[in-house]
Every structure is written in C-alpha cells, then in structure tokens.
Design a protein around this motif. Structure first.
Motif, PDB file in Angstrom:
ATOM      1  N   ILE A  93       1.016  -1.679  -0.278  1.00 53.71           N
ATOM      2  CA  ILE A  93      -0.415  -0.097  -0.048  1.00 53.71           C
ATOM      3  C   ILE A  93       0.786   1.107   0.069  1.00 53.71           C
ATOM      4  O   ILE A  93       0.297   1.772  -0.576  1.00 53.71           O
ATOM      5  N   CYS A  94       2.133   0.826   1.023  1.00 50.44           N
ATOM      6  CA  CYS A  94       2.504   2.655   0.836  1.00 50.44           C
ATOM      7  C   CYS A  94       4.236   2.641  -0.241  1.00 50.44           C
ATOM      8  O   CYS A  94       4.169   3.317  -0.924  1.00 50.44           O
ATOM      9  N   HIS A  95       4.337   1.575  -0.604  1.00 46.30           N
ATOM     10  CA  HIS A  95       5.182   2.275  -2.294  1.00 46.30           C
ATOM     11  C   HIS A  95       4.951   0.618  -2.756  1.00 46.30           C
ATOM     12  O   HIS A  95       5.756  -0.376  -3.404  1.00 46.30           O
ATOM     13  N   TYR A 185       0.849  -0.091  10.258  1.00 41.27           N
ATOM     14  CA  TYR A 185      -0.653  -0.377  10.155  1.00 41.27           C
ATOM     15  C   TYR A 185      -0.763   1.208   9.860  1.00 41.27           C
ATOM     16  O   TYR A 185      -1.778   1.651  10.032  1.00 41.27           O
ATOM     17  N   THR A 186       0.080   2.290  11.342  1.00 43.94           N
ATOM     18  CA  THR A 186      -0.297   3.569  11.044  1.00 43.94           C
ATOM     19  C   THR A 186       0.755   4.195   9.633  1.00 43.94           C
ATOM     20  O   THR A 186       0.201   4.706   9.711  1.00 43.94           O
ATOM     21  N   GLN A 187       1.500   3.413   9.482  1.00 40.80           N
ATOM     22  CA  GLN A 187       1.854   4.210   8.256  1.00 40.80           C
ATOM     23  C   GLN A 187       1.005   3.738   6.939  1.00 40.80           C
ATOM     24  O   GLN A 187       0.801   4.051   5.979  1.00 40.80           O
ATOM     25  N   SER A 191      -1.445   6.733   4.583  1.00 42.72           N
ATOM     26  CA  SER A 191      -1.413   6.917   3.331  1.00 42.72           C
ATOM     27  C   SER A 191      -2.479   6.217   2.671  1.00 42.72           C
ATOM     28  O   SER A 191      -2.474   7.205   1.642  1.00 42.72           O
ATOM     29  N   VAL A 192      -3.694   5.612   3.023  1.00 45.05           N
ATOM     30  CA  VAL A 192      -4.483   5.921   3.091  1.00 45.05           C
ATOM     31  C   VAL A 192      -5.180   6.366   3.156  1.00 45.05           C
ATOM     32  O   VAL A 192      -6.234   7.025   2.040  1.00 45.05           O
ATOM     33  N   LEU A 193      -5.087   6.935   3.657  1.00 47.46           N
ATOM     34  CA  LEU A 193      -6.031   8.553   3.798  1.00 47.46           C
ATOM     35  C   LEU A 193      -5.821   9.452   2.945  1.00 47.46           C
ATOM     36  O   LEU A 193      -6.289  10.364   2.857  1.00 47.46           O
ATOM     37  N   ARG A 200     -10.658   3.625  -3.763  1.00 50.75           N
ATOM     38  CA  ARG A 200      -9.118   2.906  -3.351  1.00 50.75           C
ATOM     39  C   ARG A 200      -9.269   2.967  -2.509  1.00 50.75           C
ATOM     40  O   ARG A 200      -8.541   1.918  -1.650  1.00 50.75           O
ATOM     41  N   LYS A 201      -9.435   3.959  -1.392  1.00 50.84           N
ATOM     42  CA  LYS A 201      -9.615   3.948   0.220  1.00 50.84           C
ATOM     43  C   LYS A 201     -10.375   2.797   1.201  1.00 50.84           C
ATOM     44  O   LYS A 201      -9.829   2.023   1.451  1.00 50.84           O
ATOM     45  N   LEU A 202     -11.115   2.187   0.018  1.00 45.67           N
ATOM     46  CA  LEU A 202     -12.626   0.637   0.291  1.00 45.67           C
ATOM     47  C   LEU A 202     -11.410  -0.224   0.448  1.00 45.67           C
ATOM     48  O   LEU A 202     -11.486  -0.435   0.728  1.00 45.67           O
ATOM     49  N   LYS A 203     -11.107  -0.254  -0.560  1.00 45.64           N
ATOM     50  CA  LYS A 203     -10.741  -1.250  -1.473  1.00 45.64           C
ATOM     51  C   LYS A 203      -8.912  -1.422   0.015  1.00 45.64           C
ATOM     52  O   LYS A 203      -9.066  -3.232   0.548  1.00 45.64           O
ATOM     53  N   ALA A 204      -8.368  -0.928  -0.033  1.00 40.37           N
ATOM     54  CA  ALA A 204      -6.931  -0.807   0.666  1.00 40.37           C
ATOM     55  C   ALA A 204      -8.118  -0.875   2.172  1.00 40.37           C
ATOM     56  O   ALA A 204      -7.325  -1.891   3.486  1.00 40.37           O
ATOM     57  N   PHE A 205      -8.825  -0.238   2.349  1.00 40.30           N
ATOM     58  CA  PHE A 205      -9.136  -0.536   4.153  1.00 40.30           C
ATOM     59  C   PHE A 205      -9.565  -2.309   4.109  1.00 40.30           C
ATOM     60  O   PHE A 205      -9.752  -2.957   5.099  1.00 40.30           O
TER      61      PHE A 205
END
Length: 242
Positions: A93-95, A185-187, A191-193, A200-205
C-alpha cells in the motif's frame, strides 16, 4: 469447533495451493498462518477433549514439556507470521511500485525460515529451562493446557531465572513484532487517507480489515489467557504425574 477450525484452515491451505492465481506473497503467508493455526489448536484441544471424555485430568511429565514447547513454538511462529504479513501490506500500500521487487520469493521464504527459527529457539529455551526445575507430586495447574507461567508457580526449586527469561523473551519477541505491526498500520492508514480516490480507499481498508481482525483475536487471546491466569484461577485443573 475444533473440526471447524481444522477444516476451515485446511480449505484455505488447499485453495491457495490449487489456484495458481493465488501464488502471491500475501497468500503464501496466509497458507503458513493456516497451517500454524491447525498445529496450535491440535497441540491443546484434542488432549483436552480426551481428558473430558475419560474424566481423567492427568498428564505425564514428558507430555507437559512437549505441550509447553509446542504451544510456545507454534504461538511464536504465528506471532512472527503476523508481523511478516503486516510488512507485506505496508509495502503493497505504501510502496506499490516497488512491491514485486521488494516482496520477491527469496525474501518471503527468508521471512518464513527466520520466523520458524526464532520460534523454535524460544520454545526450546523455555522447555529446557523448565526441565531443570524440580516438582513435587500431585500438582495442579488452573488451565486446560500446560501454560508456562502457571507451571513455573508450581515448581519446588527457584524459578527466578525462568521468570526473568519469560519477561525478557516475551518483551523482546512479543513487543518488537507487535510494535512493528502497529508501526506498519500507522503508515498504512496515513497513506490510505492521502488517497484521492474513494474506491481505492475502500479497497485498501477492506484488504486490511480481515488481517486486523486476526491480529486482534490473536493478541486478545494471548493477553486474556495470561491476565486471567494472574488475576483469577478457573475451576478446571490439569494434573500431571511425576
């Protein structure tokens, strides 16, 4: 419930192996997690069911040592696997552009082997330290399985080194992985926010929700067992024979 646990994890294991589309790092870790869940359940539940059926709460000393080692080994392995899975989600998610390069098969296999090695070392260390202790006869522990902290309370010999080892190893190999999961999960949440697309936010969460549920159940159960053993004693007791 034991059969549901075994069959559910077995179906996950077989589904991932049989479908080539699921041969990804995430499902690779998931199959190992399913296998570990089967093993840790099999270490304690069948023995408990047999004792209930036979109305016999006894366990031989070798069985006690074996159960302690297996519970610590498989429990530690699951702990390290959850950390590896958190790192996998963090990279994805982040990279995302570096995901396939970073999470290559060699690194995935290395993480599994390292997790297995560390959990085995911890299990053997505690088991061998318990082996050095002296116990009297007709002892009882207020658990349906041989939980290390309760067993140490029943020793006739000095357990200072054992207790120091429990807290040191628990803090090191329990606190560091949990801190890694929280950091990952903090990162991820940060990143999602920052994502502009609501889809994309919904898929990531949604991909992280099931993992966080597993983490909550795992650590919640561990803390529940150890805190309850300190605060109160249940009526069910397990005896072992010298």
């Amino acid at each position: 419930m034991y059969l549901v646990t075994v069959l559910g994890n077995l179906f996950i294991f077989l589904a991932v192996i049989s479908d080539s589309h699921l041969h990804t790092p995430m499902y690779f870790f998931l199959t190992n997690l399913s296998f570990t869940d089967i093993c840790i359940s099999t270490t304690t539940i069948p023995k408990m069911l047999l004792k209930i059926q036979a109305q016999n709460q006894g366990i031989i000393y070798i069985g006690l040592l074996t159960q302690i080692g297996c519970v610590l080994g498989f429990g530690g392995f699951e702990n390290f696997l959850l950390t590896a899975m958190a790192y996998n989600r963090y990279v994805a998610i982040c990279h995302p552009l570096r995901y396939t390069v970073t999470m290559n098969p060699r690194l995935c296999a290395l993480l599994i082997l390292l997790s297995l090695f560390l959990s085995t070392v911890v299990a053997l260390l505690h088991s061998l330290m318990v082996l050095q202790l002296s116990f009297c006869k007709d002892l009882e522990t207020p658990h349906f399985f041989c939980e290390l902290a309760q067993v140490l309370k029943l020793a006739c010999s000095d357990t200072l080194i054992n207790n120091i080892l429990v807290y040191f190893v628990g803090g090191l190999f329990g606190g560091i992985p949990l801190s890694g999961i929280i950091f990952s999960y903090t990162q991820i949440v940060s990143s999602v926010l920052r994502m502009l697309s609501a889809g994309r936010k919904l898929k990531a969460f949604s991909t992280c929700g099931s993992y966080l549920s597993v983490v909550s159940w795992f650590y919640g159960t561990v803390f529940g067992v150890y805190f309850s053993s300190v605060v109160t004693e249940s009526s069910g007791r397990l005896q072992w024979l010298q």
